[in-house]
Design a protein around this motif. Structure first.
Motif, PDB file in Angstrom:
ATOM      1  N   THR A 109       0.823  -1.211   0.000  1.00  0.00           N
ATOM      2  CA  THR A 109       0.000   0.000   0.000  1.00  0.00           C
ATOM      3  C   THR A 109       0.856   1.260   0.000  1.00  0.00           C
ATOM      4  O   THR A 109       0.392   2.317  -0.411  1.00  0.00           O
ATOM      5  CB  THR A 109      -0.960   0.021   1.212  1.00  0.00           C
ATOM      6  OG1 THR A 109      -0.206  -0.202   2.401  1.00  0.00           O
ATOM      7  CG2 THR A 109      -2.025  -1.056   1.072  1.00  0.00           C
ATOM      8  N   GLN A 110       2.097   1.152   0.460  1.00  0.00           N
ATOM      9  CA  GLN A 110       3.077   2.243   0.402  1.00  0.00           C
ATOM     10  C   GLN A 110       4.442   1.592   0.238  1.00  0.00           C
ATOM     11  O   GLN A 110       4.920   0.941   1.155  1.00  0.00           O
ATOM     12  CB  GLN A 110       3.045   3.078   1.693  1.00  0.00           C
ATOM     13  CG  GLN A 110       4.223   4.029   1.868  1.00  0.00           C
ATOM     14  CD  GLN A 110       4.311   5.079   0.773  1.00  0.00           C
ATOM     15  OE1 GLN A 110       3.395   5.851   0.586  1.00  0.00           O
ATOM     16  NE2 GLN A 110       5.406   5.088   0.041  1.00  0.00           N
ATOM     17  N   PRO A 111       5.051   1.736  -0.947  1.00  0.00           N
ATOM     18  CA  PRO A 111       6.378   1.146  -1.123  1.00  0.00           C
ATOM     19  C   PRO A 111       7.356   1.663  -0.068  1.00  0.00           C
ATOM     20  O   PRO A 111       7.188   2.763   0.465  1.00  0.00           O
ATOM     21  CB  PRO A 111       6.800   1.619  -2.519  1.00  0.00           C
ATOM     22  CG  PRO A 111       5.519   1.945  -3.213  1.00  0.00           C
ATOM     23  CD  PRO A 111       4.583   2.433  -2.140  1.00  0.00           C
ATOM     24  N   LEU A 112       8.347   0.886   0.218  1.00  0.00           N
ATOM     25  CA  LEU A 112       9.378   1.265   1.182  1.00  0.00           C
ATOM     26  C   LEU A 112      10.243   2.352   0.541  1.00  0.00           C
ATOM     27  O   LEU A 112      10.930   2.102  -0.447  1.00  0.00           O
ATOM     28  CB  LEU A 112      10.217   0.038   1.542  1.00  0.00           C
ATOM     29  CG  LEU A 112      11.089   0.075   2.764  1.00  0.00           C
ATOM     30  CD1 LEU A 112      10.281   0.354   4.022  1.00  0.00           C
ATOM     31  CD2 LEU A 112      11.829  -1.241   2.916  1.00  0.00           C
ATOM     32  N   ILE A 113      10.154   3.570   1.088  1.00  0.00           N
ATOM     33  CA  ILE A 113      10.840   4.722   0.496  1.00  0.00           C
ATOM     34  C   ILE A 113      11.565   5.526   1.567  1.00  0.00           C
ATOM     35  O   ILE A 113      11.276   5.409   2.761  1.00  0.00           O
ATOM     36  CB  ILE A 113       9.850   5.656  -0.239  1.00  0.00           C
ATOM     37  CG1 ILE A 113       8.804   6.211   0.743  1.00  0.00           C
ATOM     38  CG2 ILE A 113       9.194   4.953  -1.418  1.00  0.00           C
ATOM     39  CD1 ILE A 113       7.964   7.351   0.203  1.00  0.00           C
ATOM     40  N   ASP A 114      12.500   6.363   1.126  1.00  0.00           N
ATOM     41  CA  ASP A 114      13.119   7.335   2.021  1.00  0.00           C
ATOM     42  C   ASP A 114      12.120   8.456   2.244  1.00  0.00           C
ATOM     43  O   ASP A 114      11.502   8.949   1.300  1.00  0.00           O
ATOM     44  CB  ASP A 114      14.408   7.886   1.393  1.00  0.00           C
ATOM     45  CG  ASP A 114      15.512   6.850   1.326  1.00  0.00           C
ATOM     46  OD1 ASP A 114      15.690   6.110   2.312  1.00  0.00           O
ATOM     47  OD2 ASP A 114      16.190   6.775   0.283  1.00  0.00           O
ATOM     48  N   THR A 115      11.966   8.859   3.492  1.00  0.00           N
ATOM     49  CA  THR A 115      10.962   9.877   3.832  1.00  0.00           C
ATOM     50  C   THR A 115      11.609  11.188   4.258  1.00  0.00           C
ATOM     51  O   THR A 115      12.801  11.245   4.554  1.00  0.00           O
ATOM     52  CB  THR A 115      10.086   9.382   5.000  1.00  0.00           C
ATOM     53  OG1 THR A 115      10.918   9.260   6.154  1.00  0.00           O
ATOM     54  CG2 THR A 115       9.406   8.074   4.657  1.00  0.00           C
ATOM     55  N   PHE A 116      10.801  12.202   4.347  1.00  0.00           N
ATOM     56  CA  PHE A 116      11.266  13.514   4.791  1.00  0.00           C
ATOM     57  C   PHE A 116      11.643  13.532   6.265  1.00  0.00           C
ATOM     58  O   PHE A 116      12.368  14.402   6.716  1.00  0.00           O
ATOM     59  CB  PHE A 116      10.210  14.594   4.492  1.00  0.00           C
ATOM     60  CG  PHE A 116       8.959  14.457   5.307  1.00  0.00           C
ATOM     61  CD1 PHE A 116       8.851  15.076   6.550  1.00  0.00           C
ATOM     62  CD2 PHE A 116       7.883  13.719   4.844  1.00  0.00           C
ATOM     63  CE1 PHE A 116       7.696  14.946   7.310  1.00  0.00           C
ATOM     64  CE2 PHE A 116       6.725  13.589   5.589  1.00  0.00           C
ATOM     65  CZ  PHE A 116       6.628  14.205   6.829  1.00  0.00           C
ATOM     66  N   TRP A 117      11.162  12.562   7.056  1.00  0.00           N
ATOM     67  CA  TRP A 117      11.496  12.554   8.479  1.00  0.00           C
ATOM     68  C   TRP A 117      12.757  11.737   8.784  1.00  0.00           C
ATOM     69  O   TRP A 117      13.093  11.503   9.935  1.00  0.00           O
ATOM     70  CB  TRP A 117      10.325  12.092   9.348  1.00  0.00           C
ATOM     71  CG  TRP A 117       9.847  10.680   9.154  1.00  0.00           C
ATOM     72  CD1 TRP A 117      10.373   9.545   9.718  1.00  0.00           C
ATOM     73  CD2 TRP A 117       8.743  10.249   8.373  1.00  0.00           C
ATOM     74  NE1 TRP A 117       9.674   8.440   9.323  1.00  0.00           N
ATOM     75  CE2 TRP A 117       8.653   8.850   8.488  1.00  0.00           C
ATOM     76  CE3 TRP A 117       7.822  10.896   7.568  1.00  0.00           C
ATOM     77  CZ2 TRP A 117       7.687   8.098   7.843  1.00  0.00           C
ATOM     78  CZ3 TRP A 117       6.852  10.145   6.926  1.00  0.00           C
ATOM     79  CH2 TRP A 117       6.796   8.768   7.067  1.00  0.00           C
ATOM     80  N   GLY A 118      13.466  11.317   7.724  1.00  0.00           N
ATOM     81  CA  GLY A 118      14.751  10.659   7.924  1.00  0.00           C
ATOM     82  C   GLY A 118      14.677   9.176   8.179  1.00  0.00           C
ATOM     83  O   GLY A 118      15.502   8.632   8.913  1.00  0.00           O
ATOM     84  N   ALA A 119      13.703   8.519   7.588  1.00  0.00           N
ATOM     85  CA  ALA A 119      13.571   7.067   7.753  1.00  0.00           C
ATOM     86  C   ALA A 119      13.123   6.445   6.440  1.00  0.00           C
ATOM     87  O   ALA A 119      12.598   7.121   5.559  1.00  0.00           O
ATOM     88  CB  ALA A 119      12.553   6.759   8.839  1.00  0.00           C
ATOM     89  N   LYS A 120      13.354   5.144   6.330  1.00  0.00           N
ATOM     90  CA  LYS A 120      12.705   4.368   5.280  1.00  0.00           C
ATOM     91  C   LYS A 120      11.371   3.938   5.876  1.00  0.00           C
ATOM     92  O   LYS A 120      11.305   3.494   7.017  1.00  0.00           O
ATOM     93  CB  LYS A 120      13.522   3.137   4.907  1.00  0.00           C
ATOM     94  CG  LYS A 120      14.698   3.429   4.007  1.00  0.00           C
ATOM     95  CD  LYS A 120      15.179   2.148   3.357  1.00  0.00           C
ATOM     96  CE  LYS A 120      16.241   2.402   2.332  1.00  0.00           C
ATOM     97  NZ  LYS A 120      15.823   3.197   1.206  1.00  0.00           N
TER      98      LYS A 120
END
Length: 142
Positions: A109-120
């Motif tokens: 439902t949400q691919p594993l990505i780098d986020t703006f909060w500093g996490a995958k």
């Protein structure tokens, strides 16, 4: 009254045994306890078709315990839920490997990505309808 622990409890619909196998492979789960419907002392109340169903299982996953059951025969399982099991990783490669393993036969439902909060971060629903959230804080470079 202090709470000793809090554990997610998954109610599945006759496929708990398959889910346990997936979680052993994908999450490194270790079965700590497994009781079948046929283990009930008065087995007259359980049909021969249901004796092998999982009545209760406890799986050790890291420092946590995930519990699950096939539920009562004939009780429908709720397909939609507002609850997800959140997994927190310290290694991004392990998070990706585990994400891919749990996604097999399920739905991302949400691919594993780098986020703006500093996490995958990523989300999926596995082949058994269980919702999972993945989070892996990025290593700080200094």
């Amino acid at each position: 009254m202090p709470i000793a622990s809090l554990n997610p409890y998954l109610n599945l619909s006759g496929n708990a045994e398959k889910a346990i196998k997936l979680y052993e492979t994908a999450l490194g789960a270790k079965v700590e306890h497994l009781m079948r419907m046929g283990d009930v002392p008065s087995t007259d109340a359980v049909s021969s078709d249901d004796k092998n169903r999982v009545m209760h299982a406890a799986l050790r996953i890291g420092p946590s315990v995930l519990m699950l059951s096939d539920g009562s025969p004939g009780d429908p399982r709720i397909e939609q839920s507002n609850v997800s099991v959140a997994l927190h990783f310290t290694d991004a490669d392990e998070a990706t490997k585990t994400f891919d393993a749990l996604a097999a036969g399920g739905k991302v439902t949400q691919p594993l990505i780098d986020t703006f909060w500093g996490a995958k971060f990523g989300m999926l629903t596995d082949a058994f309808g269980v919702h999972w959230m993945f989070n892996c804080e990025s290593q700080k470079k200094g």
